[in-house]
Write an enzyme that holds these catalytic residues in place. Structure first.
Site, mmCIF file in Angstrom:
data_model
loop_
_atom_site.group_PDB
_atom_site.id
_atom_site.type_symbol
_atom_site.label_atom_id
_atom_site.label_comp_id
_atom_site.label_asym_id
_atom_site.label_seq_id
_atom_site.Cartn_x
_atom_site.Cartn_y
_atom_site.Cartn_z
ATOM 1 N N ASP A 95 -3.465 10.379 -2.740
ATOM 2 C CA ASP A 95 -4.105 9.149 -3.207
ATOM 3 C C ASP A 95 -5.594 9.445 -3.366
ATOM 4 O O ASP A 95 -6.316 9.593 -2.374
ATOM 5 C CB ASP A 95 -3.887 8.009 -2.211
ATOM 6 C CG ASP A 95 -2.461 7.469 -2.229
ATOM 7 O OD1 ASP A 95 -1.587 8.127 -2.831
ATOM 8 O OD2 ASP A 95 -2.220 6.394 -1.649
ATOM 9 N N LYS A 156 -3.280 3.045 -8.357
ATOM 10 C CA LYS A 156 -3.309 2.329 -7.079
ATOM 11 C C LYS A 156 -4.460 1.336 -7.096
ATOM 12 O O LYS A 156 -5.569 1.670 -7.511
ATOM 13 C CB LYS A 156 -3.455 3.334 -5.933
ATOM 14 C CG LYS A 156 -3.534 2.704 -4.545
ATOM 15 C CD LYS A 156 -3.608 3.778 -3.465
ATOM 16 C CE LYS A 156 -3.880 3.193 -2.092
ATOM 17 N NZ LYS A 156 -3.948 4.219 -1.030
ATOM 18 N N LYS A 184 0.872 1.312 -7.512
ATOM 19 C CA LYS A 184 0.850 1.154 -6.057
ATOM 20 C C LYS A 184 -0.118 0.039 -5.689
ATOM 21 O O LYS A 184 -1.313 0.123 -5.984
ATOM 22 C CB LYS A 184 0.449 2.453 -5.357
ATOM 23 C CG LYS A 184 0.389 2.303 -3.825
ATOM 24 C CD LYS A 184 0.124 3.626 -3.128
ATOM 25 C CE LYS A 184 -0.072 3.438 -1.629
ATOM 26 N NZ LYS A 184 -0.292 4.712 -0.906
#
Length: 217
Positions: A95, A156, A184
């Site tokens: 991430d 994300k 996400k």
């Protein structure tokens, strides 16, 4: 029981432990819970990747870590080194916080190189953290376009340090990305109801430290 109660959230969840005060015992607990509930992944700080991999290597639970976290303002070479070290330690998902300052000043090429090098050099699943709460609509569009070109697997919403995921932002990212990547949602997801709303809006993964609360029906 209703359809709401029966829906299995576990495959959507990145069970998250990013507290800088976390100890090995906290990581062991996080990984044990992820194995028990069959969550998609655990997300831990880079220092704990090897430990998580050792604890989960006989399970299907993936090990994710964060890169350039939480600001995104690390040098590109530092981010790449951090990413490569994480992959060498066994992480299969990263991430990565994009460089928000470069994005806001319109330096698209620098933002692209920063994230594209990690996608190209590591070959693992990369989720670009956009920090949607601090971006304008135009900046969100630009960030999505850059990240798609760079080859990310997921967009994300948030680090959780500057606010969290909203249904509106998940819908927007889904629309802007034209379903080319996963979405996400992360930050502030504390209830099952929230989780289901975000999934209905288009989230394909949920990052939360409150995973066990989400599993209560």
């Amino acid at each position: 029981m209703t359809e709401h109660d029966l829906f299995d959230l576990a495959p959507y969840i990145d069970h998250t432990q990013l507290d800088p005060l976390a100890t090995r015992a906290d990581i062991e607990r996080c990984c044990g819970e992820a194995e028990q509930w069959k969550f998609a992944a655990v997300c831990v700080m880079p220092v704990w990747v090897k430990t998580a991999v050792q604890l989960l290597h006989r399970t299907p639970v993936k090990v994710c870590t964060v890169i350039g976290f939480p600001s995104g303002a690390h040098t590109s070479s530092t981010k790449l080194y951090e990413a490569q070290e994480a992959v060498d330690s066994g992480a299969t998902e990263l991430d990565v916080v994009i460089n928000l300052g470069w994005l806001k000043e319109g330096n698209s090429e620098a933002v692209y190189r920063d994230i594209a090098q990690i996608c190209a050099e590591t070959g693992v699943t990369v989720k670009a953290i956009l920090e949607t709460t601090v971006l304008t609509e135009e900046e969100k569009q630009l960030a999505v376009d850059i990240c798609l070109d760079a080859g990310v697997a997921f967009l994300k919403t948030s680090t959780g340090w500057r606010g969290g995921a909203t249904v509106a932002d998940v819908r927007l990212l889904k629309r802007l990305s034209r379903d080319r990547v996963g979405i996400k949602a992360s930050g502030g997801i504390r209830t099952r109801e929230q989780a289901l709303e975000l999934i209905n809006a288009g989230a394909t993964r949920l990052g939360t430290s409150r995973s066990l609360d989400l599993m209560q029906v």
